[in-house]
Design an enzyme around this catalytic site. Sequence first.
Site, PDB file in Angstrom:
ATOM      1  N   PRO A  60      -4.042 -10.806  -8.035  1.00 50.92           N
ATOM      2  CA  PRO A  60      -4.146 -11.932  -7.098  1.00 50.92           C
ATOM      3  C   PRO A  60      -3.194 -11.788  -5.915  1.00 50.92           C
ATOM      4  O   PRO A  60      -3.355 -12.476  -4.903  1.00 50.92           O
ATOM      5  CB  PRO A  60      -3.773 -13.139  -7.964  1.00 50.92           C
ATOM      6  CG  PRO A  60      -2.880 -12.586  -9.029  1.00 50.92           C
ATOM      7  CD  PRO A  60      -3.380 -11.192  -9.300  1.00 50.92           C
ATOM      8  N   ARG A 118       1.843  -9.514 -13.228  1.00 52.74           N
ATOM      9  CA  ARG A 118       3.038  -8.755 -12.820  1.00 52.74           C
ATOM     10  C   ARG A 118       2.673  -7.277 -12.730  1.00 52.74           C
ATOM     11  O   ARG A 118       1.640  -6.862 -13.272  1.00 52.74           O
ATOM     12  CB  ARG A 118       4.151  -8.952 -13.859  1.00 52.74           C
ATOM     13  CG  ARG A 118       3.666  -8.634 -15.255  1.00 52.74           C
ATOM     14  CD  ARG A 118       4.634  -9.061 -16.348  1.00 52.74           C
ATOM     15  NE  ARG A 118       3.895  -9.268 -17.594  1.00 52.74           N
ATOM     16  CZ  ARG A 118       3.474  -8.310 -18.400  1.00 52.74           C
ATOM     17  NH1 ARG A 118       3.731  -7.042 -18.115  1.00 52.74           N
ATOM     18  NH2 ARG A 118       2.777  -8.570 -19.494  1.00 52.74           N
ATOM     19  N   ASP A 123      -5.307   0.286  -4.120  1.00 45.60           N
ATOM     20  CA  ASP A 123      -5.243   1.534  -4.882  1.00 45.60           C
ATOM     21  C   ASP A 123      -4.165   1.483  -5.962  1.00 45.60           C
ATOM     22  O   ASP A 123      -4.282   2.142  -6.990  1.00 45.60           O
ATOM     23  CB  ASP A 123      -4.959   2.704  -3.928  1.00 45.60           C
ATOM     24  CG  ASP A 123      -6.069   2.877  -2.907  1.00 45.60           C
ATOM     25  OD1 ASP A 123      -7.232   3.031  -3.318  1.00 45.60           O
ATOM     26  OD2 ASP A 123      -5.778   2.834  -1.689  1.00 45.60           O
ATOM     27  N   SER A 183      -4.445  -4.196   0.465  1.00 48.59           N
ATOM     28  CA  SER A 183      -4.236  -3.797   1.856  1.00 48.59           C
ATOM     29  C   SER A 183      -4.402  -2.285   1.976  1.00 48.59           C
ATOM     30  O   SER A 183      -4.721  -1.776   3.043  1.00 48.59           O
ATOM     31  CB  SER A 183      -2.851  -4.221   2.331  1.00 48.59           C
ATOM     32  OG  SER A 183      -1.853  -3.760   1.443  1.00 48.59           O
ATOM     33  N   GLY A 184      -4.209  -1.559   0.869  1.00 47.29           N
ATOM     34  CA  GLY A 184      -4.457  -0.122   0.866  1.00 47.29           C
ATOM     35  C   GLY A 184      -5.681   0.131   0.014  1.00 47.29           C
ATOM     36  O   GLY A 184      -5.612   0.065  -1.202  1.00 47.29           O
ATOM     37  N   ASP A 230       3.896   4.074   4.387  1.00 46.46           N
ATOM     38  CA  ASP A 230       3.236   3.373   3.293  1.00 46.46           C
ATOM     39  C   ASP A 230       4.183   2.348   2.657  1.00 46.46           C
ATOM     40  O   ASP A 230       3.828   1.182   2.456  1.00 46.46           O
ATOM     41  CB  ASP A 230       2.785   4.411   2.253  1.00 46.46           C
ATOM     42  CG  ASP A 230       1.577   3.960   1.462  1.00 46.46           C
ATOM     43  OD1 ASP A 230       1.223   2.774   1.553  1.00 46.46           O
ATOM     44  OD2 ASP A 230       0.998   4.792   0.753  1.00 46.46           O
ATOM     45  N   ARG A 249       2.013  -6.503   4.010  1.00 41.97           N
ATOM     46  CA  ARG A 249       0.797  -6.444   3.204  1.00 41.97           C
ATOM     47  C   ARG A 249      -0.230  -7.506   3.601  1.00 41.97           C
ATOM     48  O   ARG A 249      -1.435  -7.273   3.593  1.00 41.97           O
ATOM     49  CB  ARG A 249       1.233  -6.621   1.749  1.00 41.97           C
ATOM     50  CG  ARG A 249       0.166  -6.781   0.777  1.00 41.97           C
ATOM     51  CD  ARG A 249       0.723  -6.717  -0.619  1.00 41.97           C
ATOM     52  NE  ARG A 249       0.875  -5.339  -1.028  1.00 41.97           N
ATOM     53  CZ  ARG A 249       1.885  -4.888  -1.759  1.00 41.97           C
ATOM     54  NH1 ARG A 249       2.838  -5.695  -2.126  1.00 41.97           N
ATOM     55  NH2 ARG A 249       1.918  -3.645  -2.114  1.00 41.97           N
TER      56      ARG A 249
END
Length: 351
Positions: free
Chosen positions: A20, A53, A78, A109-110, A175, A182
């Site tokens: 989430p 978590r 990813d 976001s990636g 990165d 993010r």
Amino acid sequence: PRAHYGVLPRPCRALVLLNPQSGAGRALEDFQAVVQPMLAEADIATTVFVTERPHHAHEKVRDEDLSQWDTLVVMAGDGLLYEVVNGLMERLDWEDTMKKPLCILPGGSGNALAASINHYAGNDHVAKKKLLTNCTFILCKGLHTQMDLVSLSTASGKRLFSFLGFGWGFISDVDIDSEKYRRLGNARFTLGTLQCLAKLRVYQGRLALPAGTDAPGALPSDSLLVPLCQPVPPHWTVVPEEEFVSVYAIYQSHLGTNLLMAPAAQLHDGCIHLFYLKAGISRVALLKIFLAMARGTHLDLNCPHLHYVPVRAFRLEPRAAAGIMTVDGEALACEPVQGQIHARLCRVLSG
Ligand code: ADP
Ligand code: MG
């Protein structure tokens, strides 16, 4: 040959692992609004496991009775799929487990693997909701095929499995530095690139590669590496440069939704696409390379500082523990590391 393709059964039971907190924090809403209605039409029943978590998904798939599920779906970036792959590889029955088709739905976001699979499927280059819709459609169709993984071992004894890429230096710095952005989604990488350009630095180390390109399947892949405490095998070559701005080994086409780093890469080409940027490159030249990567034309620039070598294995020995290393976008302490490709080790939903 299409013999390695499989198709999901109908009705289909999918376990969805959802982070989430991925990306802008909308993965659950997007899943309910975009994904679930499409899957219902395709007779795919979902059970959603919302992670609480880091490492939660890793533990879940490591201990789960997987016979209940026809596919494991990751709705996240990813990073969560990386946890799932490594959780599965920790099991004693990993060989069977890795036959379970995995699916990535871009919620982070990636979303490099999602962008790569969208590209391999021949779809237009898209991002955000359109990419999510395309990937959900791929899941609805239910075709799955094999994907290569890279096994990485580190001097401190870690053994990791990676589906996307290993990096050190500039690209890994971008990165990790950009994680604080993010919530901007993919734009985090553009902002991060500009920020890291301002404090551009050089990393010293030794990069060694097997000589030539071996015929695929010629050797059992384990025979490519010797322990890190020993010198590389005699037929390997040590790259003459020892000062790098970045080293990046990628095994999918995309590094991000707008970064087509290895246009030739395929899901199971048995190949690590290794790029390295030598020290001495100007900031302008570096920026040009990143801008060209949006279309995958960076090698056409013929920049003398950018090298590309397709390999099946590599070893990287940083001179000092300087900079961040990344595996599939997740940070790793900087230390000697080597890796080799394991062709067709897992399965993914693909166009
Ligand atoms: P992004 O693409 O935005 O980085 P990822 O899905 O890759 O999103 O997740 C980033 C990190 O978040 C992963 O390292 C994962 O372990 C961690 N994570 C997973 N679930 C949670 C959670 N509930 N809260 C915080 N972090 C989480
Ligand atoms: Mg991530």
